[in-house]
Design an enzyme around this catalytic site. Structure first.
Site, short mmCIF file in Angstrom:
data_model
loop_
_atom_site.label_atom_id
_atom_site.label_comp_id
_atom_site.label_asym_id
_atom_site.label_seq_id
_atom_site.Cartn_x
_atom_site.Cartn_y
_atom_site.Cartn_z
N LYS A 129 0.88 -1.19 0.00
CA LYS A 129 0.00 0.00 0.00
C LYS A 129 0.90 1.22 0.00
O LYS A 129 2.04 1.16 0.47
CB LYS A 129 -0.88 0.00 1.26
CG LYS A 129 -2.08 0.90 1.16
CD LYS A 129 -3.25 0.25 0.45
CE LYS A 129 -4.38 1.25 0.22
NZ LYS A 129 -5.57 0.59 -0.33
N ASP A 169 -7.01 4.55 -4.52
CA ASP A 169 -7.64 4.45 -3.20
C ASP A 169 -8.22 5.84 -2.94
O ASP A 169 -8.45 6.60 -3.90
CB ASP A 169 -6.61 4.03 -2.14
CG ASP A 169 -7.25 3.65 -0.80
OD1 ASP A 169 -7.81 2.57 -0.69
OD2 ASP A 169 -7.22 4.48 0.15
P1 NDP Z 1 -12.86 8.08 -2.68
O1 NDP Z 1 -11.80 9.08 -2.48
O2 NDP Z 1 -13.41 7.87 -4.04
O3 NDP Z 1 -14.11 8.39 -1.70
C1 NDP Z 1 -13.96 8.48 -0.33
C2 NDP Z 1 -15.28 8.92 0.27
O4 NDP Z 1 -15.18 8.83 1.68
C3 NDP Z 1 -15.63 10.38 -0.06
O5 NDP Z 1 -17.02 10.54 -0.07
C4 NDP Z 1 -15.00 11.12 1.13
O6 NDP Z 1 -15.57 12.38 1.41
C5 NDP Z 1 -15.25 10.15 2.26
N1 NDP Z 1 -14.21 10.28 3.30
C6 NDP Z 1 -12.87 10.12 3.11
N2 NDP Z 1 -12.22 10.36 4.26
C7 NDP Z 1 -13.16 10.69 5.15
C8 NDP Z 1 -13.12 11.04 6.51
N3 NDP Z 1 -11.96 11.13 7.16
N4 NDP Z 1 -14.31 11.30 7.14
C9 NDP Z 1 -15.48 11.22 6.47
N5 NDP Z 1 -15.57 10.88 5.17
C10 NDP Z 1 -14.44 10.63 4.53
O7 NDP Z 1 -12.28 6.69 -2.07
P2 NDP Z 1 -12.78 5.22 -2.32
O8 NDP Z 1 -14.24 5.19 -2.51
O9 NDP Z 1 -11.90 4.61 -3.36
O10 NDP Z 1 -12.37 4.51 -0.93
C11 NDP Z 1 -13.26 4.45 0.18
C12 NDP Z 1 -12.80 3.37 1.13
O11 NDP Z 1 -12.80 2.09 0.44
C13 NDP Z 1 -11.38 3.51 1.69
O12 NDP Z 1 -11.34 2.96 2.99
C14 NDP Z 1 -10.56 2.63 0.75
O13 NDP Z 1 -9.35 2.19 1.35
C15 NDP Z 1 -11.53 1.48 0.56
N6 NDP Z 1 -11.28 0.65 -0.63
C16 NDP Z 1 -11.27 1.19 -1.88
C17 NDP Z 1 -11.08 0.38 -2.98
C18 NDP Z 1 -11.17 0.90 -4.37
O14 NDP Z 1 -11.19 0.09 -5.30
N7 NDP Z 1 -11.29 2.22 -4.59
C19 NDP Z 1 -10.79 -1.05 -2.83
C20 NDP Z 1 -10.91 -1.55 -1.47
C21 NDP Z 1 -11.12 -0.69 -0.43
P3 NDP Z 1 -14.78 13.73 0.99
O15 NDP Z 1 -14.83 13.76 -0.50
O16 NDP Z 1 -15.53 14.80 1.67
O17 NDP Z 1 -13.38 13.57 1.51
#
Ligand code: NDP
Length: 451
Positions: A129, A169
């Site tokens: 990662k 991510d």
């Molecule tokens: P994105 O950046 O596309 O979206 C993240 C979302 O979560 C946004 O809506 C963001 O809001 C919100 N968010 C992020 N940090 C915080 C926080 N500290 N408090 C509240 N809301 C928060 O990321 P992903 O959708 O790709 O990833 C989301 C999760 O899924 C992570 O844990 C990631 O590790 C996990 N994941 C992702 C994969 C992938 O294929 N993308 C695969 C496996 C796991 P804002 O825009 O306001 O920051």
């Protein structure tokens, strides 16, 4: 937290001592060790040759400076990370995260989780990662590009399609991957498609990769609901976040007849009793890149916005909760509220979104609980399918790829379910996932000697 077998306690104590100030990493190791008591009772040889200690220690950790010039001509400095955790099953594989909260402990927890998740997919990929404390919010396209190029100018020497294969991510989507891959290609003078996944279709990406994590989590939860003779159909569902994982979870749950009534971003959450309008949400998040309050404003009657400091999305009563934003976003208190409101299943789209107190509360209350390292493995599994397509210079149809994803997720579900039964903890998917993932990595490491 639950207790850890006394033979494993010194291992956790040593991890905490050697990785001071990294609570998320301690939490992730604690959760896995908690599950391994039953494994070492049955198979004590896993305690030999410091095998578990070696699994808890990353093979390599790279920390580097990322200097870049912003649009005002000012020099900015960020810190870059890549933790190459375990390569017993294949090249290191795991995404890059750009978020101001990133530090070495967060990347280490994610790399540790990734190792078991990747093993669960059954594909030939190790765990890694990376990321940076860079905050992409409010940055221009040109700034994002210069930042990605500077990051890759350092990181490229540690990557390779047989060595280490990053992906996206939080904060890293198709645009960022394009800039990083472009710089990698330039520096190496080689079109090495398989060195990155999550690429756009135009230069070697896979169909269904964008959708894979959200779709995969939905397949997993659907399989879990089926074990109790039920399904998503007609259920009220809350999905936190509104990024990549959340949006495609919403899409798939809706296709199964589930009713999504709330989603969020870091500024707060929206409730829409008429069901979330996905086209509107995609326009706000993927096209205009606006805040979630815009949803309530544009949707009008039936939808309202609640700011993050005024309440929690988990206050919204639902049958199924799918946390898909970030780590530790669902606390013990949130779990108690969900249980009181009648939740029957939880599927983690994000990595480690539920705190240990929340997991324990769900398990004690008999709520079906799918841990992220199993339920969100569809993203990385499809990344491995992308690597396969790149290696064979092929490109599969959406349906072909999605069918492979669905089969893989069913396999992960069944392997977690059966492993939990085999180790005397029926229905405990946390134990099933940790043990099934661990055994695959541990067996490979045993065969490779002391590495
Ligand atoms: P994105 O950046 O596309 O979206 C993240 C979302 O979560 C946004 O809506 C963001 O809001 C919100 N968010 C992020 N940090 C915080 C926080 N500290 N408090 C509240 N809301 C928060 O990321 P992903 O959708 O790709 O990833 C989301 C999760 O899924 C992570 O844990 C990631 O590790 C996990 N994941 C992702 C994969 C992938 O294929 N993308 C695969 C496996 C796991 P804002 O825009 O306001 O920051």
């Amino acid at each position: 937290m639950n207790s850890i077998d006394e033979k494993l306690q010194p291992i956790l104590a040593e991890v905490v001592r050697r990785n001071a100030g990294e609570p998320e990493f301690h939490q992730a190791v604690h959760e896995v060790l908690e599950s391994l008591g039953r494994v070492v009772a049955k198979h004590p040889h896993y305690l030999d040759h410091a095998l578990i200690e070696r699994i808890c220690e990353p093979e390599r950790q790279i920390i580097f400076r990322i200097p870049w010039v912003d649009d005002k001509g000012q020099v900015q400095i960020n810190r870059g990370f890549r933790v190459q955790f375990n390569s017993a099953l294949g090249p290191y594989k795991g995404g890059m995260r750009f978020h101001p909260s990133v530090n070495v402990g967060i990347i280490k927890f994610l790399g540790f989780e990734q190792t078991f998740k990747n093993a669960l997919t059954g594909m030939p990929i190790g765990g890694g990662k990376g990321g940076s404390d860079f905050d992409p919010k409010g940055r221009s396209d040109a700034e994002i590009m210069r930042f990605c190029q500077s990051l890759m100018t350092e990181l490229h020497r540690h990557l390779g399609e047989q060595t280490d294969v990053p992906a996206g991510d939080i904060g890293v989507g198709g645009r960022e991957i394009g800039y990083m891959f472009g710089q990698y290609k330039r520096l190496n003078n080689r079109f090495e498609a398989g060195v990155f996944t999550g690429k756009a279709l135009a230069y070697g990406g896979s169909r269904a990769r964008t959708e894979a994590t959200g779709y995969g989590n939905t397949y997993f939860v659907q399989a879990m609901l089926e074990t109790k003779g039920t399904s998503f159909d007609g259920k009220k569902v809350v999905v936190s976040g509104s990024g990549n994982v959340a949006i495609y979870t919403i899409e798939k749950v809706q296709s199964y007849g589930g009713k999504i009534i709330a989603c969020s971003d870091s500024s707060g959450y929206v409730v829409d009793e008429n069901e979330i309008d996905l086209d509107l949400l995609k326009d706000i998040k993927n096209v205009r890149r606006e805040r979630i309050s815009e949803y309530a404003r544009r949707r009008g009657q039936g939808a309202h916005f609640i700011a993050a400091d005024k309440g929690s999305i988990w206050d919204v009563p639902c049958d199924v909760a799918m946390p898909s934003a970030t780590q530790n976003e669902l606390s013990g208190k949130d779990a108690a509220t969900l249980i009181r409101n009648g939740v029957i299943a939880v599927g983690e789209g994000a990595n480690m979104p539920s705190t240990p107190e929340a997991i324990k509360a769900f398990q004690d209350a008999g709520v079906m609980f799918a841990p992220g390292k199993a339920a969100n493995a569809g993203g990385v599994a499809t990344s491995a399918l992308e690597m396969q397509q790149n290696a064979s210079r092929d490109s599969w149809t959406f349906d072909q790829t999605e069918a492979r994803l669905a089969t893989i997720m069913r396999g992960i579900h069944d392997s977690c379910y059966q492993t939990a039964e085999e180790y005397g903890a029926p229905g405990n998917y946390v134990l099933g996932a940790n043990v099934a993932g661990f055994v695959r990595v541990a067996e490979a490491m045993r065969m490779l000697g002391v590495i």
